[in-house]
Design a protein around this motif. Structure first.
Motif, short mmCIF file in Angstrom:
data_model
loop_
_atom_site.label_atom_id
_atom_site.label_comp_id
_atom_site.label_asym_id
_atom_site.label_seq_id
_atom_site.Cartn_x
_atom_site.Cartn_y
_atom_site.Cartn_z
N ARG A 73 2.01 12.57 7.04
CA ARG A 73 2.47 11.34 6.40
C ARG A 73 3.85 11.55 5.77
O ARG A 73 4.59 10.61 5.57
N LEU A 74 4.17 12.80 5.43
CA LEU A 74 5.50 13.13 4.91
C LEU A 74 5.83 14.55 5.32
O LEU A 74 5.14 15.50 4.93
N ILE A 118 2.05 10.25 -6.15
CA ILE A 118 1.55 9.76 -4.87
C ILE A 118 1.26 10.95 -3.96
O ILE A 118 1.93 11.97 -4.02
N ASP A 119 0.26 10.81 -3.10
CA ASP A 119 -0.14 11.85 -2.17
C ASP A 119 0.11 11.38 -0.74
O ASP A 119 -0.56 10.45 -0.27
N LEU A 120 1.05 12.00 -0.05
CA LEU A 120 1.30 11.73 1.35
C LEU A 120 1.02 13.03 2.10
O LEU A 120 1.92 13.83 2.37
N PHE A 148 5.04 -0.31 1.34
CA PHE A 148 5.99 0.80 1.42
C PHE A 148 5.26 2.10 1.73
O PHE A 148 5.62 2.83 2.67
N LEU A 149 4.22 2.40 0.97
CA LEU A 149 3.49 3.66 1.16
C LEU A 149 2.72 3.67 2.48
O LEU A 149 2.61 4.70 3.14
N ALA A 150 2.19 2.50 2.86
CA ALA A 150 1.43 2.43 4.11
C ALA A 150 2.30 2.70 5.32
O ALA A 150 1.80 3.12 6.38
N SER A 151 3.60 2.48 5.18
CA SER A 151 4.52 2.76 6.29
C SER A 151 4.53 4.24 6.66
O SER A 151 4.78 4.60 7.81
N PHE A 152 4.23 5.08 5.68
CA PHE A 152 4.20 6.53 5.91
C PHE A 152 2.81 6.91 6.43
O PHE A 152 2.02 7.56 5.75
N ALA A 153 2.57 6.49 7.65
CA ALA A 153 1.24 6.66 8.23
C ALA A 153 1.19 7.94 9.06
O ALA A 153 2.20 8.45 9.54
N THR A 154 -0.02 8.43 9.25
CA THR A 154 -0.24 9.57 10.14
C THR A 154 0.01 9.16 11.58
O THR A 154 -0.38 8.08 12.01
N LEU A 163 6.22 16.74 -1.17
CA LEU A 163 6.25 17.23 0.20
C LEU A 163 5.03 18.09 0.58
O LEU A 163 4.35 17.81 1.57
N ILE A 164 4.76 19.14 -0.18
CA ILE A 164 3.66 20.06 0.16
C ILE A 164 2.49 19.78 -0.77
O ILE A 164 2.54 20.09 -1.96
#
Length: 768
Positions: free
Chosen positions: A681-682, A675-677, A649-655, A733-734
């Motif tokens: 990534r987000l 979690i840090d995106l 799931f988290l890996a889907s939010f890729a750069t 988000l930030i």
């Protein structure tokens, strides 16, 4: 050059015997207060010439180390047969009645005190007495040995010789550790705005021996800002150990990474990560018996060399490292990690190892606590976690199953389980007949005293059955469940309520802790410092109150956001998402999300207050989207996800994702905090609703309780916990100075003062 090692008698005995819980094999006193009360009752029976709580010490040289060993013996008695050392042990279960039932570890502690007294007074022999006391009945049994000074001296020197390799390793490690800390610099080129202030506040709190409540924004680097000053305090001699306490795997990983970064910068520190028993167990089934598990059989014969091997060759002892050495030495990985934790400088673990009466680290003695700091990450989670820790429940179905399984083969267990089942049948009937129980719920301030006698009888029957080798897991499951209920019963006071609820044909009874603050204060008592930090300790007075703080004496610090307001574009949509309005407004919610996805290329997370609401919106969203010619992908959080599924799931939010990715998740879940995106990534977050817990009997009981305390019960039970989830979700988000994003808040309540005042200033731009 001879180096000095200071240690207590109990620490020496614990190491020499590697006995785990010093009252192993018994139901020991459930709290320090109970044990102290029982000791005092025995000591009140002493004569005028007798002494209690006598401080004793001795110095013994072994090779290059001088051991200074001290402690307090419970009693020094003047008897007709001569001077007698009395060592008192209190239990909530059956106490030994025969000499062969006594425990060597208890004799060892008493004999250490006897040696010190005999040497100090020049005695050739001394009587050593163990006094075992049953805390409920007051029943006591005394066991006496007469020992010569030579026997006592030989015994203590043998224990010191066994302790020496460990002490020597720790002494050498401490020198290297302190030297590395002295040279350790902050691991980044500079502090972020506010980060230095937080780090300084942590160090000052440790130095002063106080408690700190720190509210600092997401992305500021709270993990390093708390760990670095605490490590520096170890180098200055203010601390010997720190515990980094977390509620989630993600925040545990962040602490491990921060410690690894410090070690890459030259730090030499023994760190241990504790992993839950069911996750780290090598066997297919968690059954801690010598007959079933080869890692449990003979554990204490092998753990000493295993600890020396790992401490001598490793610094960062994560789960992988612990498992590797556990397999090498054929020891239980969970027990091995606990033994390693007592030797470590830093321990990363769940809250429950400090605060939960079932699993807390009982072998941390008071002198060790005085040199230990607690760093409590994401401290907002501790309120509900503490309610869970200090509550206990029983279900009728368990006793009916036990009754049926024991018929004709376990007569005593059968009769006791039958009595429990009968009690719950009567309870169910009373709820059905009570007009107030129309929803199948009953709540009483009064404690169910009748139930305790039935539970005691069942526990006694189960103990006898387990003692003869009955391995049926149903017995042990019911036994430990009853034990926990009895343990919590001893904590029951005006801050509890007895809560019963029908669940179809079943019924459960719960001792429900409404206000855990005093118990959190009690279990954290004795530690040198406590640092409780989070981005969402808002409002601060609520968390100081609920986490056992004192607004007049404890420290607090609020760090403003270091990020530019231009980094965040906030929109508030005035739309009701209240439960009764959700069906009516669902299409509008879907259109708002559709609009956001259409105009916002990148990765988006949408948070909902429940899985049911999430799934309903997701279905309509996909129906609307299927006719659109836009590159969009979706991913959905499920109520139960494996570790691999979470990673995916988290890996889907890729750069560098092309098009738009929308993740559907729940507030308060595994993806809404910790979690840090970072970066792209987000770039978008939508929050549907204000996160209020589902209205139900338990939340309403909490509301009514705090109303009666003169506080705003609705805010304590619903608003504050709910808005905390909102702040955590939006905080994804930030995360850095380079992050930019859009935050969409969907609910008309965000415009109401009761909710708006809880939003960060940078989120209130539209309201202002």
């Amino acid at each position: 050059m001879t180096k000095t090692v200071h240690l207590s008698v109990r620490s020496l005995v614990e190491y020499a015997y590697r006995s785990g819980d010093i009252e192993s094999g018994f139901r020991s006193a459930t709290s320090l207060q109970e044990g102290t009360r029982t000791h005092q009752q025995i000591q009140q029976q002493y004569g005028l010439q007798d002494a209690k709580e006598v401080y004793v010490s001795a110095e013994i040289t072994c090779e290059d180390l001088l051991f200074v060993i001290d402690g307090r013996c419970d009693g020094l008695l003047q008897t007709e047969d001569g001077l007698t050392i009395d060592e008192i042990k209190s239990f909530s279960g059956r106490v030994p009645v025969l000499m062969e039932e006594t425990y060597p570890v208890h004799w060892a502690q008493a004999q250490c005190y006897a040696y010190m007294v005999a040497k100090d007074r020049g005695l050739e022999s001394l009587r050593v007495q163990l006094t075992y006391v049953q805390i409920d009945s007051g029943e006591s049994h005394h066991f006496v040995r007469t020992m010569t000074f030579m026997e006592l001296e030989e015994f203590l020197h043998d224990m010191v010789n066994r302790y020496y390799p460990y002490a020597s390793l720790k002494s050498q490690h401490a020198e290297k550790r302190n030297a590395s800390i002295k040279e350790l610099g902050f691991p980044f080129p500079s502090y972020r705005e506010g980060q230095r202030k937080l780090a300084a506040s942590v160090y000052q709190t440790v130095s002063d021996g106080r408690k700190l409540f720190a509210k600092a924004p997401t992305g500021i680097g709270k993990t390093m800002s708390t760990l670095y000053p605490a490590v520096k305090a170890i180098g200055e001699g203010l601390l010997q150990r720190l515990f980094y306490l977390t509620a989630r795997t993600t925040t545990r990983a962040a602490a491990e990474e921060a410690l690894e970064m410090l070690c890459e910068g030259g730090l030499h520190l023994h760190t241990v990560t504790l992993t839950a028993k069911d996750k780290v167990c090598f066997k297919d089934e968690v059954r801690c018996s010598a007959e079933y598990c080869e890692y449990s059989k003979g554990y204490y014969d092998r753990v000493g060399p295993a600890i020396l091997d790992m401490l001598g060759n490793e610094t960062g002892m994560t789960r992988d490292v612990i498992e590797r050495y556990a397999r090498k030495h054929q020891v239980c990985p969970f027990e091995f990690s606990l033994d390693a934790a007592y030797a470590a400088d830093a321990v990363v673990c769940d809250y429950n190892y400090i605060f939960d009466p079932r699993v807390n680290l009982k072998r941390l003695f008071e002198e060790q606590k005085r040199q230990t700091a607690l760093l409590v990450d994401e401290a907002h989670n501790l309120v509900d976690r503490a309610r869970e820790m200090y509550s206990a429940e029983l279900k009728k179905a368990d006793f009916l199953e036990l009754q049926r399984a024991s018929k004709n083969i376990r007569p005593l267990v059968y009769q006791s389980a039958k009595a429990m089942n009968k009690y719950f049948i009567a309870l169910r009937k009373s709820i059905e007949e009570n007009d107030d129980g129309a929803e199948g719920v009953a709540a009483e301030r009064e404690f169910p005293e009748e139930l305790l006698d039935l539970l005691d009888a069942l526990v006694g029957a189960l103990e006898q059955q387990l003692a003869v080798g009955d391995t049926d897991p149903l017995l042990s499951d019911v036994y430990f469940g009853c034990q926990h209920f009895l343990r919590i019963a001893k904590l029951y006071d005006e801050r509890y309520i007895t809560y019963a609820e029908k669940e179809r044909s079943d019924i459960r009874m719960k001792l429900f802790c409404l206000d855990p603050s005093h118990l959190l204060r009690q279990y954290a008592k004795g530690y040198r410092a406590q640092i409780l930090f989070s981005a969402t300790l808002s409002p601060l007075h609520y968390f100081i109150d609920m986490l056992g703080g004192d607004a007049d004496t404890d420290y607090s610090v609020v760090i403003p956001s270091p990020f530019s307001p231009e980094q965040l574009d906030v929109r508030i949509e005035r739309l009701s998402t209240r439960y009764q309005d959700r069906e009516r407004t669902m299409d509008q919610v879907v259109r708002l999300l559709h609009e956001m996805a259409s105009h916002h290329l990148g990765n988006i997370l949408v948070f909902f207050p429940s899985y049911a609401y999430l799934n309903a919106v997701y279905e309509r969203f996909m129906d609307l989207w299927k006719n659109e010619d836009i590159d969009i992908r979706t991913i959905v959080q499920r109520s139960s996800m494996s570790e691999d599924e979470r990673v995916t799931f988290l890996a889907s939010f890729a750069t560098g994702n092309k098009g738009t990715l929308i993740g559907f998740a729940v507030m308060g879940g595994i993806f809404s905090e910790g979690i840090d995106l970072v970066g792209d990534r987000l770039t978008g977050v939508a929050i549907v609703g204000v996160g209020l817990p589902q209205v139900g009997p338990e939340r309403n009981i909490i509301k009514n309780y705090f109303d009666q305390q003169g506080k705003n019960g609705f805010e304590y039970a619903y608003v504050f916990p709910g808005m905390n989830k909102v702040l955590q979700a939006g905080g994804r988000l930030i995360r850095s100075e380079q992050d930019y994003g859009t935050l969409l808040l969907i609910d008309d309540r965000y415009m109401q003062p009761q909710y708006a005042r809880l939003l960060p200033p940078e989120w209130r731009k539209e309201i202002l």
